[in-house]
Write a protein that holds these residues in place. Structure first.
Motif, PDB file in Angstrom:
ATOM      1  N   ASP A  53       0.901  -0.750  -0.194  1.00 23.51           N
ATOM      2  CA  ASP A  53       0.687   0.317   0.438  1.00 23.51           C
ATOM      3  C   ASP A  53       1.357   1.390  -0.509  1.00 23.51           C
ATOM      4  O   ASP A  53       2.270   1.445   0.094  1.00 23.51           O
ATOM      5  N   VAL A  54      -0.362   2.464  -0.218  1.00 26.25           N
ATOM      6  CA  VAL A  54       1.440   3.757   0.097  1.00 26.25           C
ATOM      7  C   VAL A  54       2.317   4.110   0.854  1.00 26.25           C
ATOM      8  O   VAL A  54       3.063   4.589   0.790  1.00 26.25           O
ATOM      9  N   ALA A  55       1.603   3.460   1.934  1.00 26.44           N
ATOM     10  CA  ALA A  55       2.171   3.937   2.923  1.00 26.44           C
ATOM     11  C   ALA A  55       3.689   2.575   3.818  1.00 26.44           C
ATOM     12  O   ALA A  55       4.182   3.448   3.643  1.00 26.44           O
ATOM     13  N   VAL A  56       3.721   1.516   2.905  1.00 28.00           N
ATOM     14  CA  VAL A  56       4.940   0.898   2.918  1.00 28.00           C
ATOM     15  C   VAL A  56       5.225   1.040   2.156  1.00 28.00           C
ATOM     16  O   VAL A  56       6.782   1.450   1.705  1.00 28.00           O
ATOM     17  N   ILE A  87      -6.302   8.974  -5.746  1.00 30.69           N
ATOM     18  CA  ILE A  87      -6.506   7.794  -5.165  1.00 30.69           C
ATOM     19  C   ILE A  87      -6.098   7.383  -4.155  1.00 30.69           C
ATOM     20  O   ILE A  87      -5.825   6.287  -5.577  1.00 30.69           O
ATOM     21  N   PHE A  88      -4.878   6.292  -3.501  1.00 26.84           N
ATOM     22  CA  PHE A  88      -4.701   5.459  -3.023  1.00 26.84           C
ATOM     23  C   PHE A  88      -5.875   5.000  -1.489  1.00 26.84           C
ATOM     24  O   PHE A  88      -6.081   5.312  -0.928  1.00 26.84           O
ATOM     25  N   ASN A  89      -6.478   3.831  -1.950  1.00 27.47           N
ATOM     26  CA  ASN A  89      -7.713   3.316  -1.166  1.00 27.47           C
ATOM     27  C   ASN A  89      -6.395   2.227  -0.225  1.00 27.47           C
ATOM     28  O   ASN A  89      -5.290   2.227  -1.012  1.00 27.47           O
ATOM     29  N   SER A  90      -6.550   2.147   1.314  1.00 26.07           N
ATOM     30  CA  SER A  90      -5.453   1.688   1.905  1.00 26.07           C
ATOM     31  C   SER A  90      -6.128   0.935   2.330  1.00 26.07           C
ATOM     32  O   SER A  90      -6.591   1.125   3.730  1.00 26.07           O
ATOM     33  N   GLY A  91      -6.341  -0.255   2.748  1.00 27.95           N
ATOM     34  CA  GLY A  91      -6.980  -0.976   3.819  1.00 27.95           C
ATOM     35  C   GLY A  91      -8.480  -1.565   3.230  1.00 27.95           C
ATOM     36  O   GLY A  91      -8.546  -0.475   2.060  1.00 27.95           O
ATOM     37  N   VAL A 101      -0.112  -1.489  -4.154  1.00 25.84           N
ATOM     38  CA  VAL A 101      -0.354  -0.184  -4.154  1.00 25.84           C
ATOM     39  C   VAL A 101      -0.874   0.967  -5.339  1.00 25.84           C
ATOM     40  O   VAL A 101       0.679   0.205  -6.578  1.00 25.84           O
ATOM     41  N   HIS A 102      -2.070   1.283  -6.219  1.00 28.37           N
ATOM     42  CA  HIS A 102      -2.383   1.598  -7.093  1.00 28.37           C
ATOM     43  C   HIS A 102      -2.361   3.215  -6.863  1.00 28.37           C
ATOM     44  O   HIS A 102      -3.524   3.483  -6.315  1.00 28.37           O
TER      45      HIS A 102
END
Ligand code: AMP
Length: 116
Positions: A53-56, A87-91, A101-102
């Motif tokens: 994901d984006v935070a990783v 938009i980055f949906n995380s979780g 991540v996308h």
């Protein structure tokens, strides 16, 4: 491919093992049209390397995140008027269904604001 990535949908698209409507590429990222578009322009920007994901990704390789953002900007400029939502949906509860991540590049019309 590693065990983590061999079942990853977007790793397979990056590797050319599954088809995608690719609209732009950089050395480290690719952009392709979402299969279920929610706007006149709805593309996904994906790093070639697998991160969940984006935070990783931001922690592991901020330059790669910057590369994705630059490619998103390029796509919105090429396919629309250069104005877009990224938009980055995380979780899962945030709507993430693919755990590579996308960024969703949403553009091509006047956007409303109904994120929740
Ligand atoms: P998310 O729900 O944020 O994880 O976003 C995943 C996105 O991938 C969704 O908008 C799907 O429509 C899109 N998607 C799923 N499979 C494909 C595919 N094979 N090619 C292009 N987009 C896809």
């Amino acid at each position: 491919m590693s065990a983590e990535t061999e079942d990853c949908l977007f790793c397979k698209i990056v590797a050319g093992q599954l088809p995608a409507d690719v609209v732009a590429t950089s050395e480290r990222s690719i952009a392709f049209r979402d299969i279920d578009p929610q706007a006149p322009v709805h593309c996904l920007v994906v790093p070639r390397e697998h991160h969940g994901d984006v935070a990783v990704l931001a922690a592991a390789d901020p330059a790669l995140l910057a590369d994705m953002v630059a490619l998103a900007d390029e796509v919105a400029g090429d396919l629309a008027d250069g104005q877009y939502r990224l938009i980055f949906n995380s979780g899962p509860r945030a709507g993430q269904s693919v755990f590579h991540v996308h960024g969703h590049v949403i553009s091509g019309k006047q956007l409303g604001w109904t994120p929740a």
